[in-house]
Design a protein around this motif. Structure first.
Motif, mmCIF file in Angstrom:
data_model
loop_
_atom_site.group_PDB
_atom_site.id
_atom_site.type_symbol
_atom_site.label_atom_id
_atom_site.label_comp_id
_atom_site.label_asym_id
_atom_site.label_seq_id
_atom_site.Cartn_x
_atom_site.Cartn_y
_atom_site.Cartn_z
ATOM 1 N N UNK A 54 0.893 -1.252 0.190
ATOM 2 C CA UNK A 54 0.011 0.086 0.462
ATOM 3 C C UNK A 54 1.004 1.428 0.193
ATOM 4 N N UNK A 55 0.438 2.365 -0.942
ATOM 5 C CA UNK A 55 0.931 3.323 -0.677
ATOM 6 C C UNK A 55 0.397 4.534 0.481
ATOM 7 N N UNK A 56 0.837 5.865 0.789
ATOM 8 C CA UNK A 56 0.474 6.179 1.706
ATOM 9 C C UNK A 56 1.364 8.195 1.086
ATOM 10 N N UNK A 57 0.946 9.479 2.149
ATOM 11 C CA UNK A 57 1.769 10.202 1.305
ATOM 12 C C UNK A 57 2.443 10.737 2.558
ATOM 13 N N UNK A 58 2.511 10.077 3.728
ATOM 14 C CA UNK A 58 3.033 10.076 4.778
ATOM 15 C C UNK A 58 2.898 8.574 5.636
ATOM 16 N N UNK A 99 12.064 9.575 10.265
ATOM 17 C CA UNK A 99 13.444 9.258 9.816
ATOM 18 C C UNK A 99 12.639 9.628 7.715
ATOM 19 N N UNK A 100 13.474 10.365 7.290
ATOM 20 C CA UNK A 100 13.678 10.925 6.431
ATOM 21 C C UNK A 100 12.255 11.575 5.466
ATOM 22 N N UNK A 101 12.045 12.765 7.257
ATOM 23 C CA UNK A 101 10.812 14.145 6.483
ATOM 24 C C UNK A 101 9.727 13.438 6.735
ATOM 25 N N UNK A 102 9.043 11.819 6.601
ATOM 26 C CA UNK A 102 8.109 11.351 5.657
ATOM 27 C C UNK A 102 7.508 10.067 6.577
ATOM 28 N N UNK A 103 8.374 9.654 7.318
ATOM 29 C CA UNK A 103 7.844 8.148 8.324
ATOM 30 C C UNK A 103 8.549 9.600 9.509
ATOM 31 N N UNK A 104 7.302 8.797 10.720
ATOM 32 C CA UNK A 104 7.568 9.068 12.022
ATOM 33 C C UNK A 104 7.628 7.870 12.964
ATOM 34 N N UNK A 105 7.867 8.222 14.343
ATOM 35 C CA UNK A 105 8.654 7.079 14.974
ATOM 36 C C UNK A 105 7.389 7.461 15.895
ATOM 37 N N UNK A 106 6.949 6.271 16.470
ATOM 38 C CA UNK A 106 5.706 6.808 17.945
ATOM 39 C C UNK A 106 6.034 5.674 18.691
ATOM 40 N N UNK A 107 5.380 5.146 19.367
ATOM 41 C CA UNK A 107 5.493 4.207 20.492
ATOM 42 C C UNK A 107 5.880 4.368 21.999
ATOM 43 N N UNK A 108 5.309 3.338 22.521
ATOM 44 C CA UNK A 108 6.116 3.808 24.143
ATOM 45 C C UNK A 108 7.608 4.255 24.290
ATOM 46 N N UNK A 121 14.073 -7.921 10.313
ATOM 47 C CA UNK A 121 13.148 -8.466 9.252
ATOM 48 C C UNK A 121 12.146 -7.292 9.037
ATOM 49 N N UNK A 122 12.290 -5.709 9.176
ATOM 50 C CA UNK A 122 11.733 -4.811 9.033
ATOM 51 C C UNK A 122 12.484 -3.630 8.064
ATOM 52 N N UNK A 123 12.589 -4.223 6.674
ATOM 53 C CA UNK A 123 13.855 -3.245 5.938
ATOM 54 C C UNK A 123 13.379 -1.889 5.444
ATOM 55 N N UNK A 124 14.352 -1.077 5.981
ATOM 56 C CA UNK A 124 13.585 0.946 5.541
ATOM 57 C C UNK A 124 14.186 0.878 4.084
ATOM 58 N N UNK A 125 13.823 1.809 3.185
ATOM 59 C CA UNK A 125 14.667 2.612 2.702
ATOM 60 C C UNK A 125 14.196 3.863 2.102
ATOM 61 N N UNK A 126 15.515 4.980 2.655
ATOM 62 C CA UNK A 126 16.078 4.930 2.832
ATOM 63 C C UNK A 126 16.553 4.071 4.388
ATOM 64 N N UNK A 127 17.842 3.841 4.150
ATOM 65 C CA UNK A 127 18.138 2.532 5.416
ATOM 66 C C UNK A 127 18.373 4.042 6.213
ATOM 67 N N UNK A 128 17.782 2.919 7.650
ATOM 68 C CA UNK A 128 17.605 3.842 9.027
ATOM 69 C C UNK A 128 19.518 4.455 9.157
ATOM 70 N N UNK A 129 19.263 5.257 9.823
ATOM 71 C CA UNK A 129 20.123 5.854 10.731
ATOM 72 C C UNK A 129 20.724 5.343 11.800
ATOM 73 N N UNK A 130 22.558 5.268 11.494
ATOM 74 C CA UNK A 130 23.661 4.618 12.435
ATOM 75 C C UNK A 130 22.966 4.903 13.500
#
Ligand SMILES: Cc1cc2nc3c(=O)[nH]c(=O)nc-3n(C[C@H](O)[C@H](O)[C@H](O)COP(=O)(O)OP(=O)(O)OC[C@H]3O[C@@H](n4cnc5c(N)ncnc54)[C@H](O)[C@@H]3O)c2cc1C
Length: 429
Positions: free
Chosen positions: A228-232, A387-396, A246-255
């Motif tokens: 699926x696709x989404x804007x963010x 991450x890469x201005x369109x992918x945001x991280x949440x969770x406890x 087991x979850x790949x990211x492109x671009x890769x997650x920063x070091x």
């Protein structure tokens, strides 16, 4: 690639949501509800066949609600999770049970209770003083037990409270946590409340995310049930799940983010519910009993919860992990033996039903909650960065104050929703 050698970017589809949210736990549901309230379209993607993640109420096995995961809202006056109680119009019950302490089957004497209190205060003071001298330190070397009473007191810092041994506990991360009082339980069960509160959020179930690609104009998310696709996108996965790779990211997650994930591993904390066929525990309803067994293994328990002939036993840290490895029977045997030392062997033959949670073996949790390794409390803020201005991280794990708890998941979901809204409002590059 197109014939011209350019990456082919499919045009946005009208049906593509504004925000794809990975994970239907409290963080994902909070973000989804906030974005929907702001008029945005969302799609939550969830590997399980239910919402709630680490908040789950089993109401069938015992005939009463049993929260396998989150159960209490601590520091209820200031905990962001109280917003869920209000929004769900749920019934929160103040939990005031007194703590009774036992060593090798015997309750502490009056003198030992007094000594225990002094040990606990001295431990808190030692941790605070160490943090005045250095930015962070492991709790373990500050609390080296000399006798069973100290062993019990110190087990109530790391293993029974945080799900890790004191040697693996960051003093900075530990002291960030607000005091537990007042503490509330939810009448229908925490998981049941969250399932009801999140029921209107659109969720694609049984879809395990395997890749998040934000290199194109849209964010493309590959799952075991299609793409699926989404804007963010908002990622709310437990750190232990992210650490599996087991979850790949492109671009890769920063070091820096990969290091943050590695330094925020999952704690080990499990529950054993025992239902008895008759009254075998001579104690007031809902009594909180914490102790060391004759073999000096620490446990915590609520006996006769809500007046039922049952007991809920908690184990944490290395012992919880070892029991999980041995299998759920080992955890049940331990819980029964610990209670039998106190209330008599008669209860051994009266166990009608039992269930031991195994959060470490759950592939979509891999443990109970995130804990910062000593020296790495600041990694929560690193994990929370976009991450890469369109992918945001949440969770406890990403919350600077309420990490490990439902309140942290809730606060982080709101924060990530705001970040996604700002990105959606920004001109496209
Ligand atoms: C035994 C136990 C007791 C606890 N007690 C308390 C308590 O009393 N009070 C308290 O405040 N907190 C407690 N907690 C912690 C609390 O449960 C968590 O902090 C909170 O629920 C985390 O919410 P979350 O949204 O960050 O993560 P999660 O609830 O883990 O949500 C993440 C979601 O992502 C999904 N997922 C995982 N992998 C994938 C994938 N590849 N693709 C798609 N989806 C995926 C998961 O299935 C899950 O639904 C307890 C936890 C445990 C285990």
């Amino acid at each position: 690639m197109s014939p011209l050698g350019l990456a082919f970017v499919p045009p946005a589809q009208a049906a593509d949501p504004d925000v794809a949210i990975i994970g239907a736990g409290v963080a994902g549901l909070t973000a989804a509800r906030a974005l929907m309230a702001a008029g945005k379209s969302v799609q939550v993607i969830e590997a399980r066949e239910r919402i709630g993640g680490r908040a789950f109420t089993d109401s069938t096995t015992f005939g009463f609600p049993f929260d396998h995961g989150a159960q209490w809202i601590e520091a209820g006056k200031i905990n962001p999770a109280m917003a869920i109680v209000r929004e769900a119009a749920a019934k929160a019950m103040l939990d005031r049970s007194e703590q009774a302490l036992y060593v090798a089957g015997k309750e502490l004497s009056k003198e030992d209770y007094e000594r225990f209190e002094k040990i606990a205060h001295a431990a808190t003071r030692r941790i605070a003083e160490a943090l005045k001298k250095q930015p962070d330190v492991a709790v373990g070397p500050l609390l080296v037990p000399q006798d069973p009473l100290e062993r019990l007191a110190y087990a109530m810092v790391g293993p029974l409270e945080q799900g890790v041994e004191n040697g693996d506990l960051s003093a900075r991360d530990f002291t960030r946590q607000p005091e537990a009082e007042p503490q509330y339980a939810i009448a229908e069960g925490m998981g049941a409340m969250i399932a009801r509160w999140g029921a209107k959020v659109p969720v694609k179930f049984g879809a395990r995310v395997v890749r998040v690609d934000s290199t194109g104009a849209q964010v493309t998310i590959e799952t075991t049930a299609g793409q699926m696709r989404a804007r963010t996108a908002i990622v709310t996965l437990p750190t232990g799940v992210l650490a599996t790779g087991k979850i790949g990211f492109a671009p890769q997650l920063s070091a820096a983010r990969r290091e943050a994930i590695a330094q925020l591993p999952m704690a080990s904390f499990n529950k054993v519910m025992l239902l008895f066929s008759r009254r075998v525990i001579d104690a007031p309803a809902g009594r909180n009993v914490t102790g060391l067994t004759g073999k000096e293994l620490a446990f915590d328990t609520i006996v006769r919860p809500a007046g039922r002939e049952a007991a809920l036993v908690f184990v944490g840290g290395n012992h919880a992990r070892a029991l999980e490895e041995e299998g759920s029977r080992a955890a049940v045997t331990f819980a029964v033996s610990a209670l039998a030392e106190i209330y008599g062997n008669d209860l051994r033959g009266a166990v009608a039903k039992s269930h031991a949670t195994q959060w470490g073996k759950d592939p979509f949790a891999t443990g109970s909650w995130s804990v910062a390794r000593p020296g790495h409390a600041d990694k929560r803020a690193v994990l929370a960065q976009p991450h890469h201005d369109r992918v945001f991280f949440a969770g406890e794990a990403t919350d600077p104050v309420w990490a490990t708890r439902v309140g942290g998941a809730y606060a982080s979901g709101l924060r990530a929703a705001k970040e996604a809204l700002a990105a959606l409002a920004a001109p496209r590059r």
